[in-house]
Design a protein around this motif. Structure first.
Motif, PDB file in Angstrom:
ATOM      1  N   UNK A   1       1.659  22.092  24.156  1.00 10.98           N
ATOM      2  CA  UNK A   1       0.414  22.738  24.598  1.00 10.98           C
ATOM      3  C   UNK A   1       0.597  23.952  25.493  1.00 10.98           C
ATOM      4  N   UNK A   2       1.621  23.962  26.337  1.00  6.26           N
ATOM      5  CA  UNK A   2       1.820  25.116  27.209  1.00  6.26           C
ATOM      6  C   UNK A   2       2.268  26.341  26.415  1.00  6.26           C
ATOM      7  N   UNK A   3       3.073  26.127  25.391  1.00  7.45           N
ATOM      8  CA  UNK A   3       3.428  27.240  24.506  1.00  7.45           C
ATOM      9  C   UNK A   3       2.201  27.763  23.776  1.00  7.45           C
ATOM     10  N   UNK A   4       1.332  26.851  23.348  1.00  5.71           N
ATOM     11  CA  UNK A   4       0.096  27.253  22.680  1.00  5.71           C
ATOM     12  C   UNK A   4      -0.738  28.139  23.610  1.00  5.71           C
ATOM     13  N   UNK A   5      -0.868  27.718  24.853  1.00  8.68           N
ATOM     14  CA  UNK A   5      -1.695  28.452  25.816  1.00  8.68           C
ATOM     15  C   UNK A   5      -1.221  29.890  25.983  1.00  8.68           C
TER      16      UNK A   5
ATOM     17  N   UNK B   1      -1.000  10.443   2.175  1.00 11.87           N
ATOM     18  CA  UNK B   1      -1.279  11.854   1.917  1.00 11.87           C
ATOM     19  C   UNK B   1      -1.419  12.681   3.195  1.00 11.87           C
ATOM     20  N   UNK B   2      -1.054  12.098   4.346  1.00 13.93           N
ATOM     21  CA  UNK B   2      -1.107  12.796   5.629  1.00 13.93           C
ATOM     22  C   UNK B   2       0.318  12.958   6.144  1.00 13.93           C
ATOM     23  N   UNK B   3       0.715  14.196   6.435  1.00 15.62           N
ATOM     24  CA  UNK B   3       2.100  14.491   6.803  1.00 15.62           C
ATOM     25  C   UNK B   3       2.126  15.318   8.085  1.00 15.62           C
ATOM     26  N   UNK B   4       2.774  14.805   9.117  1.00 13.39           N
ATOM     27  CA  UNK B   4       2.809  15.468  10.418  1.00 13.39           C
ATOM     28  C   UNK B   4       4.127  16.208  10.625  1.00 13.39           C
ATOM     29  N   UNK B   5       4.008  17.440  11.114  1.00 12.22           N
ATOM     30  CA  UNK B   5       5.162  18.282  11.400  1.00 12.22           C
ATOM     31  C   UNK B   5       5.050  18.788  12.839  1.00 12.22           C
ATOM     32  N   UNK B   6       6.166  19.269  13.371  1.00 11.29           N
ATOM     33  CA  UNK B   6       6.154  19.824  14.728  1.00 11.29           C
ATOM     34  C   UNK B   6       6.824  21.191  14.727  1.00 11.29           C
ATOM     35  N   UNK B   7       6.279  22.090  15.513  1.00 16.43           N
ATOM     36  CA  UNK B   7       6.783  23.464  15.611  1.00 16.43           C
ATOM     37  C   UNK B   7       8.264  23.485  15.979  1.00 16.43           C
ATOM     38  N   UNK B   8       8.674  22.623  16.920  1.00 17.99           N
ATOM     39  CA  UNK B   8      10.077  22.583  17.333  1.00 17.99           C
ATOM     40  C   UNK B   8      10.990  22.237  16.171  1.00 17.99           C
ATOM     41  N   UNK B   9      10.598  21.230  15.403  1.00 20.58           N
ATOM     42  CA  UNK B   9      11.431  20.781  14.292  1.00 20.58           C
ATOM     43  C   UNK B   9      11.494  21.836  13.203  1.00 20.58           C
ATOM     44  N   UNK B  10      10.373  22.514  12.943  1.00 16.97           N
ATOM     45  CA  UNK B  10      10.379  23.621  11.986  1.00 16.97           C
ATOM     46  C   UNK B  10      11.327  24.719  12.450  1.00 16.97           C
ATOM     47  N   UNK B  11      11.354  24.979  13.743  1.00 14.64           N
ATOM     48  CA  UNK B  11      12.223  26.016  14.294  1.00 14.64           C
ATOM     49  C   UNK B  11      13.689  25.642  14.172  1.00 14.64           C
ATOM     50  N   UNK B  12      13.979  24.367  14.370  1.00 14.77           N
ATOM     51  CA  UNK B  12      15.370  23.912  14.388  1.00 14.77           C
ATOM     52  C   UNK B  12      15.934  23.610  13.005  1.00 14.77           C
ATOM     53  N   UNK B  13      15.081  23.219  12.070  1.00 15.80           N
ATOM     54  CA  UNK B  13      15.546  22.814  10.743  1.00 15.80           C
ATOM     55  C   UNK B  13      14.535  23.237   9.687  1.00 15.80           C
ATOM     56  N   UNK B  14      14.400  24.537   9.479  1.00 16.30           N
ATOM     57  CA  UNK B  14      13.407  25.037   8.536  1.00 16.30           C
ATOM     58  C   UNK B  14      13.700  24.546   7.121  1.00 16.30           C
ATOM     59  N   UNK B  15      14.935  24.544   6.730  1.00 19.75           N
ATOM     60  CA  UNK B  15      15.306  24.102   5.385  1.00 19.75           C
ATOM     61  C   UNK B  15      14.876  22.653   5.153  1.00 19.75           C
ATOM     62  N   UNK B  16      15.233  21.769   6.074  1.00 20.85           N
ATOM     63  CA  UNK B  16      14.896  20.360   5.920  1.00 20.85           C
ATOM     64  C   UNK B  16      13.402  20.110   5.957  1.00 20.85           C
ATOM     65  N   UNK B  17      12.702  20.843   6.817  1.00 22.97           N
ATOM     66  CA  UNK B  17      11.255  20.655   6.914  1.00 22.97           C
ATOM     67  C   UNK B  17      10.529  21.231   5.695  1.00 22.97           C
TER      68      UNK B  17
ATOM     69  N   UNK C   1       4.789  37.033  17.955  1.00 22.46           N
ATOM     70  CA  UNK C   1       5.314  37.568  19.220  1.00 22.46           C
ATOM     71  C   UNK C   1       6.807  37.328  19.367  1.00 22.46           C
ATOM     72  N   UNK C   2       7.227  36.066  19.367  1.00 19.04           N
ATOM     73  CA  UNK C   2       8.651  35.789  19.556  1.00 19.04           C
ATOM     74  C   UNK C   2       9.108  34.535  18.825  1.00 19.04           C
ATOM     75  N   UNK C   3       8.185  33.597  18.581  1.00 21.39           N
ATOM     76  CA  UNK C   3       8.559  32.368  17.912  1.00 21.39           C
ATOM     77  C   UNK C   3       9.360  31.415  18.783  1.00 21.39           C
ATOM     78  N   UNK C   4       9.454  31.725  20.072  1.00 16.22           N
ATOM     79  CA  UNK C   4      10.248  30.896  20.971  1.00 16.22           C
ATOM     80  C   UNK C   4       9.388  29.834  21.646  1.00 16.22           C
ATOM     81  N   UNK C   5      10.069  28.939  22.358  1.00 17.70           N
ATOM     82  CA  UNK C   5       9.389  27.880  23.098  1.00 17.70           C
ATOM     83  C   UNK C   5       9.560  28.097  24.600  1.00 17.70           C
ATOM     84  N   UNK C   6       8.918  27.238  25.371  1.00 19.81           N
ATOM     85  CA  UNK C   6       8.981  27.271  26.840  1.00 19.81           C
ATOM     86  C   UNK C   6       8.485  28.617  27.397  1.00 19.81           C
ATOM     87  N   UNK C   7       7.381  29.098  26.826  1.00 20.19           N
ATOM     88  CA  UNK C   7       6.811  30.374  27.237  1.00 20.19           C
ATOM     89  C   UNK C   7       6.248  30.345  28.660  1.00 20.19           C
TER      90      UNK C   7
END
Length: 293
Positions: A117-121, A184-200, A253-259
């Motif tokens: 949430x803080x990164x979202x903000x 039919x409901x699949x949950x993903x997380x931004x961190x995991x997409x960032x760390x393992x785009x191929x697998x996600x 902007x940057x695609x990074x975390x801990x903004x």
């Protein structure tokens, strides 16, 4: 069982879930359900690349994948629904609303993404500064402290629906988690997409029922990277075609975390910890913040 009529209504500066009233679904439709600034455009691009299967196609996937709930669009809701009705490929549709505000169909697919949430903000603050419209400028001023207090305090009953507020983000998460046991409901997380785009992306492909040869899949993954989307922002940023941004590439902007580091002090971080602890369990907070658990 489907429930297109009995959804909860959410309405804000940008959003009106009443717009679903005339929506006609098709089996296999993909609903991309993500809070603002949490990876919506990224997932739209991933789905578009996988569905079309052409890494060299010059397709504006956000334009192909409409935001039905958006009430300020230059296109009417009827025009967007007509555009969807004429699509012959597997359709993928954007939503920012909590999932109890989105029609549910067993024969459709729901892709959900969450982010700290803080990164979202802070990502949202940057996003608003880059927009040419000023509908929510008053919620994202240069006063970091006031902005953050509003982020913690606002509810979805007032301006929190499109700010977004911490309550909106946690409500979105709770409504997704409540039905995440469904196939039919699949949950993903931004961190995991960032760390393992191929697998996600392999997970997304399996969820929506598409497959590609390994060599082609690698090319699709390369096109879905943050770097690639930023380089092609005039096409990949939603609204860029219509001139919504001062700088389309700044949408990515940057695609990074801990903004929040260097921007919030210990007292503000403690206030965040207290507020979110009143909204979610410790286990849910771990997932929402980091994709863990």
């Amino acid at each position: 069982m489907s429930n297109p009529k009995g959804i909860r209504h959410y309405q804000g500066v940008f959003t009106d879930t009443h717009n679903w009233a005339k929506f006609a679904h098709r089996p296999g439709d993909v609903f991309i359900c993500v809070p603002p600034k949490s990876g919506t455009t990224w997932m739209q691009s991933i789905c578009g690349l996988l569905i079309f299967g052409d890494p060299d196609a010059e397709i504006a996937y956000p334009e192909v994948s409409p935001w039905i709930e958006f009430r300020l669009s230059s296109k009417s809701t009827e025009a967007k629904l007509e555009w969807l009705s004429r699509q012959t490929h597997q359709r993928f549709i954007k939503s920012h609303s909590p999932l109890d505000g989105v029609p549910f169909f067993e024969e459709c697919v729901y892709i959900v993404v969450h982010r700290h949430p803080l990164d979202v903000h802070f990502s949202m603050w940057h996003h608003v500064q880059n927009m040419k419209i000023d509908h929510i400028d008053h919620l994202h001023t240069d006063d970091i402290s006031a902005n953050f207090e509003a982020f913690l305090a606002n509810s979805i009953k007032d301006e929190g629906l499109d700010q977004p507020s911490l309550e909106l983000i946690t409500r979105h998460y709770q409504t997704a988690r409540a039905i995440s046991h469904l196939p039919n409901v699949h949950m993903f997380h931004y961190n995991t997409l960032s760390q393992d785009l191929h697998g996600q992306m392999q997970r997304v492909a399996a969820a929506i029922g598409v497959s590609h040869p390994p060599e082609l899949f690698e090319k699709l993954v390369a096109k879905a990277t943050f770097k690639s989307m930023k380089e092609n922002a005039v096409r990949t940023a939603p609204g860029a075609v219509g001139g919504l941004y001062k700088d389309p590439s700044a949408f990515f902007e940057s695609g990074t975390s801990r903004k929040w580091e260097g921007k919030l002090n210990a007292i503000q971080l403690a206030a965040y910890d207290t507020r979110i602890a009143g909204l979610l369990s410790a286990e849910d907070i771990r997932y929402l913040e980091a994709g863990l658990g």
